[in-house]
Design an enzyme around this catalytic site. Structure first.
Site, PDB file in Angstrom:
ATOM      1  NE  ARG A  91      -3.622   2.586   1.476  1.00  0.00           N
ATOM      2  CZ  ARG A  91      -4.653   2.734   2.288  1.00  0.00           C
ATOM      3  NH1 ARG A  91      -5.151   1.684   2.908  1.00  0.00           N
ATOM      4  NH2 ARG A  91      -5.203   3.904   2.475  1.00  0.00           N
TER       5      ARG A  91
ATOM      6  CG  ASP B  43     -11.066   1.144   6.908  1.00  0.00           C
ATOM      7  OD1 ASP B  43      -9.972   1.730   7.002  1.00  0.00           O
ATOM      8  OD2 ASP B  43     -11.824   1.255   5.928  1.00  0.00           O
TER       9      ASP B  43
END
Ligand code: ROI
Length: 159
Positions: free
Chosen positions: A83, A97
């Site tokens: 990422r 998340d």
């Protein structure tokens, strides 16, 4: 003592389903943490135009990590899977998340729980519903059934 935590997973680059599977394995390997349950994987269009479709899922973890150490651990899994934090809403190999941390409400600069967008996102609510009892409520008392009723399944594809 462990806390039941729900984590939303998302990817729209570099074999999304594989990204989710690697992340699940990595979360199960975290200190003091066990992967308890995983929803089905779902595909849907990006909420922002011009991006590849996303694959999303929700995982239930039982963890002895406190919220911020857990957030650090999840961010290092994201980074480990390539990422890059370039644009805020850009395409990503992996997004993890913290949706819910037990029944706690957390309002810290780095971490707000319940996750601020979960209440209106079908790709979070429908997979979450697979993992909790029918009468499940968020810490503010809103029932998941009520949120689902306001959030059409339309556009989600169960893989
Ligand atoms: N759209 C979908 N379908 N799934 C996501 O996980 C997702 N994540 C994002 C934006 C760009 C808002 N759109 C998304 O960050």
């Amino acid at each position: 003592m462990t806390t039941r935590v729900f984590v939303g997973l998302g990817s729209n680059l570099a074999e999304p389903a594989e990204q989710l599977r690697s992340a699940l394995q990595a979360m199960d390997g975290l200190e003091g943490t066990r992967l308890s349950e995983v929803s089905a994987f779902y595909a849907s269009d990006s909420l922002l135009p011009g991006q590849p479709r996303y694959t999303n899922a929700v995982a239930a973890l039982d963890t002895s990590l406190a919220p911020l150490p857990l957030l650090d651990a999840l961010q290092s899994i994201e980074t480990g899977q390539g990422r890059e934090r370039k644009e805020r809403w850009g395409p990503r190999t992996l997004d993890l998340d913290i949706l819910l941390y037990g029944h706690q409400v957390l309002d810290m600069p780095r971490l707000k729980v319940p996750h601020y967008h979960m209440q209106a996102r079908a790709f979070v609510l429908y997979p979450l519903a697979e993992l909790v009892p029918a009468d499940f409520c968020l810490p503010d008392g809103r029932s998941l059934a009520q949120l689902l009723a306001q959030c059409p399944f339309e556009g989600l594809e169960r893989l």
